[in-house]
Every structure is written in structure tokens, then in C-alpha cells.
Design a protein around this motif. Structure first.
Motif, PDB file in Angstrom:
ATOM      1  N   VAL A  76       0.858  -1.183   0.000  1.00  0.00           N
ATOM      2  CA  VAL A  76       0.000   0.000   0.000  1.00  0.00           C
ATOM      3  C   VAL A  76       0.896   1.235   0.000  1.00  0.00           C
ATOM      4  CG1 VAL A  76      -1.711   1.320   1.296  1.00  0.00           C
ATOM      5  CG2 VAL A  76      -1.844  -1.172   1.230  1.00  0.00           C
ATOM      6  N   SER A  77       0.694   2.110  -0.979  1.00  0.00           N
ATOM      7  CA  SER A  77       1.493   3.326  -1.089  1.00  0.00           C
ATOM      8  C   SER A  77       0.618   4.537  -0.840  1.00  0.00           C
ATOM      9  CB  SER A  77       2.113   3.426  -2.483  1.00  0.00           C
ATOM     10  OG  SER A  77       2.937   2.311  -2.736  1.00  0.00           O
ATOM     11  N   GLY A  78       1.201   5.577  -0.285  1.00  0.00           N
ATOM     12  CA  GLY A  78       0.436   6.794  -0.041  1.00  0.00           C
ATOM     13  C   GLY A  78       1.309   7.907   0.473  1.00  0.00           C
ATOM     14  N   ASN A  79       0.697   9.025   0.792  1.00  0.00           N
ATOM     15  CA  ASN A  79       1.376  10.189   1.343  1.00  0.00           C
ATOM     16  C   ASN A  79       0.713  10.558   2.652  1.00  0.00           C
ATOM     17  OD1 ASN A  79       3.221  11.026  -0.983  1.00  0.00           O
ATOM     18  ND2 ASN A  79       1.237  10.814  -1.974  1.00  0.00           N
ATOM     19  N   TYR A  80       1.516  10.809   3.653  1.00  0.00           N
ATOM     20  CA  TYR A  80       0.992  11.121   4.982  1.00  0.00           C
ATOM     21  C   TYR A  80       1.501  12.485   5.420  1.00  0.00           C
ATOM     22  CZ  TYR A  80      -0.071  10.771   9.939  1.00  0.00           C
ATOM     23  OH  TYR A  80      -0.551  11.010  11.203  1.00  0.00           O
ATOM     24  N   TYR A  81       0.557  13.324   5.859  1.00  0.00           N
ATOM     25  CA  TYR A  81       0.917  14.630   6.405  1.00  0.00           C
ATOM     26  C   TYR A  81       0.674  14.608   7.903  1.00  0.00           C
ATOM     27  CZ  TYR A  81       0.524  19.515   7.764  1.00  0.00           C
ATOM     28  OH  TYR A  81       0.685  20.707   8.404  1.00  0.00           O
TER      29      TYR A  81
END
Length: 331
Positions: free
Chosen positions: A180-185
């Protein structure tokens, strides 16, 4: 070409933060706090949603619930009327049994008239009570129909649990060996004298846990293959905000199971039932409690809620998918 030049320049920088900003400038990347699933795995897909709707239509009992609730309201009103008339009859009987005609001639006529009125009223009430001879059989009939509805709901749940098993199997197959790939802020508080990298490294475990908690396809067993800072800002007060691009091995989590149970109607939901009077509360035809306020936990889905007090009643069929407060005002 520009991208490759950017990478060469990045390798020459000593300040890690400036390197990442340079990469951002040349690649025109945009980041947000929304997690992006690169595999596109859905917890429940369109085909499964349609199958769930088909199962619900097959066992559609909402209208039956509504009809039964109305009948229960009428029945409760009749029971209340019957009890009142019984009490009136007992009072008249007591009056007649205790009355003695006075020898006093001046009051004899008045007393006799009162007794005749009482006798006539007694006869009238007794005839009225004959109209309520079916109360017991009517109540048994209503309870039987509620019981049949429960059997229908059990059949519905059997089919829904079959669908649940199919969905779980499908998800397991789709996420097996996937990432699972993503961007976290996010943001953390750091020591004012810490560098960006020191602060991130110190909080890496906590940040990864946040990412796992926010993502239904990640668990404590998920292995991060990518955990890159793509942007960061450290304020003078030690507050660090950051963007992280991540990739981690997908797993079937308890969050997925809870979400599926909610969507298919197997979760227990807390509800509050309130009235302006100490009502009797029925859920799906069964007495649940008495009072101006009653707390209940019921499975998510469709339920018949019914309240009655001194012959007055109110009911509704509710779709329960989250905690809710239901208020019934009874005159």
C-alpha cells in the motif's frame, strides 16, 4: 533530463531538507493528507454492494414492521381502555355492595335514583367489556408475527454472512503480496535544538503507527519498504510539520473486519430512547425497558422501535448505522 540533473544536484547537498525541496521543485509533486492506495483495493466493491441490496430486497420486512407497530399501537390503546373500564366496574360494584337504603324517607328517593344509575352504568360497562374478549388472542397473534419477522431476519443474516465470507476471501486474495502506497501529512513536537532529521528519526515509530492506524490495509505486522520525507517545516518553537511518502506491505486488519460488519449490519450500535413520560419501550416487538430514557445496544440495520404509555403510543422503523438519540413525545 531536468529530473536527472536534479538528482545529481541533490547528491551534492549536505542539508537533507534542502535536497528534498530541490526534488520537489523539479518533479512538481503535490502532496496532501489523503492516503492514496496504489492497488485500488476496495473494502466492498460495486458488485458486492449490489448483491447486498439484492439480499435486503429479498427479505424486505420494513413495511411489515411498520404495519405491526401500528397494530401494536391500536392494541395498546384497547388494553388501556379495557383496564380503565375494569377499574370503573370494580368501583361501581364496591359502591353497590356498600350502599344501604336509608330508612329516612327524605333521602330514600335520591338514594334509589343513584343506585339505579349505578346499576345501569354497571350493565353498560359489562357489555363494553365483552368487546375486548379478543385481547389475549390478538396479543398472541401480534407476538407470533413479530416472531416470524425474527425468523426472516435470521435468514437474511445467514445470507449476509455468506456474502461477508466471500468479501473477506476476495480481499485476502487481492492484497496478498501487495504493498500500500500513499502520502501522509503530520506534525510532531521536537526539541528546539533538534534538526529535522533527528526529530523525524526520534518519532519514526510513532509516525508509522499513525499511518497504520489511518489505513485499513495496514497492521502492526506490515513492513515499510519506503518511508521518505518529501517535505518538512520546523518552527522556532520546535513544532515540526512534515510530508512522508510511504509504502508498506498490505495485511487484513481488524479495521477491515469492523468496517465490513458495519456495512453488512452486524455491528452493535448504542442508541438512546427518550420520551416525555415513563414509557414502555419495545424493540422489534420485544419489551426492552421502561422509563423516560432507556439506553440500548442493537445490531446495525433496520429495527422497529415502539413506545407506549397509558394507551398512547408512537412507533417508527429506523435504519441504525451509527449511535442515535430517538425522541418520542407521547401526550
Amino acid at each position: 533530463m531536468e529530473f536527472h540533473l536534479a538528482l545529481i544536484r541533490i547528491n551534492r547537498h549536505k542539508n537533507r531538507f534542502l535536497l528534498l525541496l530541490t526534488l520537489l521543485m523539479y518533479t512538481n509533486l503535490v502532496y496532501s493528507n489523503e492516503i492514496r492506495y496504489s492497488q485500488g483495493v476496495n473494502i466492498i466493491n460495486d458488485e458486492e454492494v449490489l448483491e447486498l441490496r439484492k439480499i435486503k430486497r429479498k427479505y424486505d420486512y420494513d413495511k411489515t414492521f411498520q404495519k405491526l407497530n401500528r397494530e401494536m399501537s391500536l392494541h395498546s390503546a384497547r388494553v388501556w381502555t379495557y383496564e380503565n373500564k375494569k377499574n370503573e366496574l370494580e368501583e361501581i360494584k364496591n359502591y353497590l355492595s356498600e350502599s344501604v337504603i336509608s330508612i329516612d324517607s327524605t333521602s330514600e328517593k335520591i338514594k334509589m335514583d343513584e343506585l339505579l344509575l349505578a346499576i345501569n352504568e354497571k350493565s353498560k360497562i359489562e357489555k363494553d367489556l365483552d368487546k375486548f374478549s379478543d385481547l389475549s388472542s390478538k396479543e398472541d397473534e401480534i407476538k407470533s408475527r413479530y416472531s416470524n419477522l425474527e425468523k426472516t431476519k435470521k435468514k437474511l443474516n445467514i445470507e449476509k454472512r455468506g456474502l461477508l465470507s466471500k468479501i473477506i476471501e476476495r480481499i485476502h486474495n487481492e492484497i496478498k503480496g501487495k504493498y500500500v502506497s500513499g502520502n501522509y501529512y503530520g506534525a510532531v513536537n521536537c526539541n528546539k535544538n533538534s534538526s529535522i532529521m533527528e526529530c523525524i528519526e526520534k518519532n519514526e515509530f510513532d509516525v508509522k503507527n499513525r499511518i497504520i492506524n489511518d489505513n485499513p490495509f495496514l497492521t502492526e505486522d506490515s513492513i515499510f519498504s519506503k518511508f521518505d520525507i518529501t517535505g518538512a517545516n520546523l518552527n522556532l518553537d520546535g513544532s515540526l510539520s512534515f510530508n512522508i511518502a510511504f509504502s508498506a506491505s498490505a495485511n487484513f486488519s481488524n479495521k477491515i473486519y469492523k468496517s465490513l460488519n458495519q456495512k453488512l449490519g452486524f455491528n452493535l450500535i448504542k442508541i438512546s430512547l427518550k420520551s416525555n413520560v415513563p414509557a414502555e419501550w419495545y424493540i422489534d416487538g420485544k419489551l426492552f425497558g421502561k422509563g423516560e430514557q432507556v439506553e440500548a445496544e442493537i445490531p446495525s440495520g433496520s429495527h422497529g422501535i415502539y413506545a407506549t404509555y397509558k394507551g398512547k403510543a408512537k412507533s417508527s422503523v429506523e435504519e441504525i448505522y451509527k449511535p442515535v438519540v430517538l425522541r418520542y413525545i407521547l401526550d
